[in-house]
Scaffold this active site. Structure first.
Site, PDB file in Angstrom:
ATOM      1  N   GLY A  49      30.000 100.570  26.043  1.00  0.00           N
ATOM      2  CA  GLY A  49      31.214  99.714  25.657  1.00  0.00           C
ATOM      3  C   GLY A  49      30.955  98.091  26.289  1.00  0.00           C
ATOM      4  N   TYR A  64      33.753 118.842  27.479  1.00  0.00           N
ATOM      5  CA  TYR A  64      33.327 117.764  26.551  1.00  0.00           C
ATOM      6  C   TYR A  64      33.170 118.073  25.371  1.00  0.00           C
ATOM      7  CZ  TYR A  64      30.791 113.737  25.614  1.00  0.00           C
ATOM      8  OH  TYR A  64      29.833 112.311  24.967  1.00  0.00           O
TER       9      TYR A  64
HETATM   10  N1  LIG Z   1      26.055 108.576  27.393  1.00  0.00           N
HETATM   11  C1  LIG Z   1      25.585 109.405  26.403  1.00  0.00           C
HETATM   12  O1  LIG Z   1      24.693 110.153  26.545  1.00  0.00           O
HETATM   13  C2  LIG Z   1      26.511 109.477  25.287  1.00  0.00           C
HETATM   14  C3  LIG Z   1      26.421 110.400  24.249  1.00  0.00           C
HETATM   15  C4  LIG Z   1      27.005 110.600  23.026  1.00  0.00           C
HETATM   16  C5  LIG Z   1      28.198 110.010  23.128  1.00  0.00           C
HETATM   17  N2  LIG Z   1      28.590 109.317  24.103  1.00  0.00           N
HETATM   18  C6  LIG Z   1      30.060 108.691  24.120  1.00  0.00           C
HETATM   19  O2  LIG Z   1      29.897 107.098  24.081  1.00  0.00           O
HETATM   20  C7  LIG Z   1      31.210 106.678  24.881  1.00  0.00           C
HETATM   21  C8  LIG Z   1      30.797 105.646  25.875  1.00  0.00           C
HETATM   22  O3  LIG Z   1      30.308 106.485  26.865  1.00  0.00           O
HETATM   23  P1  LIG Z   1      29.164 105.907  28.016  1.00  0.00           P
HETATM   24  O4  LIG Z   1      27.890 106.490  27.977  1.00  0.00           O
HETATM   25  O5  LIG Z   1      28.955 104.269  27.829  1.00  0.00           O
HETATM   26  O6  LIG Z   1      29.661 106.095  29.411  1.00  0.00           O
HETATM   27  P2  LIG Z   1      30.272 105.349  30.689  1.00  0.00           P
HETATM   28  O7  LIG Z   1      29.181 104.401  30.939  1.00  0.00           O
HETATM   29  O8  LIG Z   1      30.707 106.307  31.854  1.00  0.00           O
HETATM   30  O9  LIG Z   1      31.494 104.490  30.094  1.00  0.00           O
HETATM   31  C9  LIG Z   1      32.681 105.055  30.009  1.00  0.00           C
HETATM   32  C10 LIG Z   1      33.661 104.086  29.588  1.00  0.00           C
HETATM   33  O10 LIG Z   1      34.832 104.658  29.555  1.00  0.00           O
HETATM   34  C11 LIG Z   1      36.056 104.235  30.180  1.00  0.00           C
HETATM   35  N3  LIG Z   1      36.948 105.199  30.617  1.00  0.00           N
HETATM   36  C12 LIG Z   1      36.730 106.455  31.097  1.00  0.00           C
HETATM   37  N4  LIG Z   1      37.971 107.007  31.533  1.00  0.00           N
HETATM   38  C13 LIG Z   1      38.838 106.426  31.176  1.00  0.00           C
HETATM   39  C14 LIG Z   1      40.083 106.313  31.201  1.00  0.00           C
HETATM   40  N5  LIG Z   1      40.868 107.494  31.530  1.00  0.00           N
HETATM   41  N6  LIG Z   1      41.109 105.307  30.660  1.00  0.00           N
HETATM   42  C15 LIG Z   1      40.272 103.877  30.252  1.00  0.00           C
HETATM   43  N7  LIG Z   1      38.924 103.861  30.351  1.00  0.00           N
HETATM   44  C16 LIG Z   1      38.295 105.086  30.669  1.00  0.00           C
HETATM   45  C17 LIG Z   1      34.969 103.789  31.573  1.00  0.00           C
HETATM   46  O11 LIG Z   1      35.891 102.716  32.083  1.00  0.00           O
HETATM   47  P3  LIG Z   1      36.703 102.849  33.788  1.00  0.00           P
HETATM   48  O12 LIG Z   1      35.739 103.806  34.554  1.00  0.00           O
HETATM   49  O13 LIG Z   1      36.587 101.506  34.232  1.00  0.00           O
HETATM   50  O14 LIG Z   1      37.684 103.226  33.323  1.00  0.00           O
HETATM   51  C18 LIG Z   1      34.091 103.536  30.888  1.00  0.00           C
HETATM   52  O15 LIG Z   1      34.015 101.778  30.602  1.00  0.00           O
HETATM   53  C19 LIG Z   1      32.025 108.017  25.221  1.00  0.00           C
HETATM   54  O16 LIG Z   1      33.000 108.142  24.437  1.00  0.00           O
HETATM   55  C20 LIG Z   1      30.819 109.070  25.089  1.00  0.00           C
HETATM   56  O17 LIG Z   1      31.529 110.482  25.017  1.00  0.00           O
HETATM   57  C21 LIG Z   1      27.935 108.903  25.290  1.00  0.00           C
END
Ligand SMILES: NC(=O)c1ccc[n+]([C@@H]2O[C@H](COP(=O)([O-])OP(=O)(O)OC[C@H]3O[C@@H](n4cnc5c(N)ncnc54)[C@H](OP(=O)(O)O)[C@@H]3O)[C@@H](O)[C@H]2O)c1
Length: 286
Positions: free
Chosen positions: A42, A180
């Site tokens: 994001g 998950y």
């Molecule tokens: N990384 C991977 O390997 C991967 C693979 C496939 C799909 N994805 C998907 O990609 C998306 C982004 O993940 P990412 O890898 O960028 O992870 P990340 O770096 O942990 O970021 C997750 C984001 O979601 C926000 N968030 C989490 N819980 C929240 C809540 N309760 N309310 C509001 N905001 C919330 C976090 O912000 P705060 O902590 O500030 O709330 C953070 O900005 C997710 O949907 C994940 O399932 C990731």
């Protein structure tokens, strides 16, 4: 600039070309809502979109980090607003919805990106029902509630919903990922059901099925340390490209083989994985 990838990674994740001129045109006088804009994908997307000077609404819980992202964007001449909310909390979600509805121009694109991942065996989850309710709350309930509330605005603006999903939801279920994978699959299914209805009302829908992405989300998983993974900046370009094409899905080119193997080899996979867990149980004495 090209992403710094190993040889294998550059084969698995070929460069995504982005026509910035077309993106600028597409985003002229538009507003993009990004949930989970404080970290990872994001955050990278926010910086990429900021180059187009489109108006961004950045959502997440970590206010200090969101403000930092906003500051960088404003310094670069972009436009951004911050809305801090824990999207698992229905009242805070209602607050975000009211905030968006109060904006005269509403929003044009909703990127459903906020998410939480948990990797834990069922054996270690016996007293952790909250793992399942928490992942459902952020990965399923929140996007459903938010999407429903935003549909009238998106219909009016001929808008676009982009769901950030995972390739796992299209593959054979994997042990230790029950919380998950079930929650991501639930929203993926909901969104696929809703898509034709939304498309018929001129709201575009895109699901981005992602492999491993090098963000803090995968840091706790030791086995992922040396596995090929995408860069969040690359994912940001893929999302921007989907804004231009309004295609229904993005999938890595090789996923089709995984999907086929998940069907054809599933019985074998289930036998092997069960044997592997039995072995681990013997070693750990559990
Ligand atoms: N990384 C991977 O390997 C991967 C693979 C496939 C799909 N994805 C998907 O990609 C998306 C982004 O993940 P990412 O890898 O960028 O992870 P990340 O770096 O942990 O970021 C997750 C984001 O979601 C926000 N968030 C989490 N819980 C929240 C809540 N309760 N309310 C509001 N905001 C919330 C976090 O912000 P705060 O902590 O500030 O709330 C953070 O900005 C997710 O949907 C994940 O399932 C990731």
């Amino acid at each position: 600039m090209r992403d710094k990838y190993s040889f294998i990674e550059s084969l698995l994740f070929p460069y995504t070309r982005l026509n910035k001129k077309i993106l600028n045109v597409k985003l002229r006088q538009k507003t993009v809502l990004i949930t989970g804009a404080s970290f990872g994908i994001g955050e990278a997307l926010a910086y990429k979109l900021a180059e187009t000077h489109t108006c961004l609404i950045l959502v997440g819980r970590t206010t200090s980090k969101l403000n930092l992202v906003k500051e960088v964007i404003l310094k670069g001449g972009g436009k951004a607003e911050v809305y801090s909310a824990d999207l698992r909390n229905s009242n805070e979600l209602d607050g975000l919805i009211a905030f968006i509805k109060a904006r005269k121009e509403g929003i044009d694109i909703f990127v459903n990106n906020a998410g939480k991942s948990i990797r834990r065996s069922i054996e270690n989850s016996l007293d952790r029902y909250h793992d399942f309710t928490r992942t459902m709350a952020i990965n399923y309930n929140a996007p459903v509630q938010l999407t429903l509330a935003l549909i009238p605005i998106l219909k009016r603006n001929r808008g676009h919903i982009i769901n950030i999903s995972a390739i796992n939801v299209l593959l054979a279920p994997a042990p230790k990922w029950a919380a998950y994978q079930a929650s991501k699959a639930a929203f993926d299914n909901w969104f696929r059901c809703a898509a034709p209805e939304l498309n018929a009302r001129k709201v575009a829908t895109t699901t981005i099925y992602l492999p491993l992405v090098r963000t803090r989300m995968i840091e706790p998983t030791e086995t992922y340390k040396n596995m090929p993974s995408m860069k969040p900046e690359h994912v940001a370009r893929i999302i921007c490209k989907s804004i231009i094409t309004r295609k229904r899905t993005y999938k890595p080119w090789w996923l089709i083989f995984g999907e086929l193997a998940s069907i054809v080899l599933r019985p074998l996979w289930e036998i092997l994985i069960t044997k592997q867990i039995e072995k681990e149980q013997i070693v750990s004495g559990n």
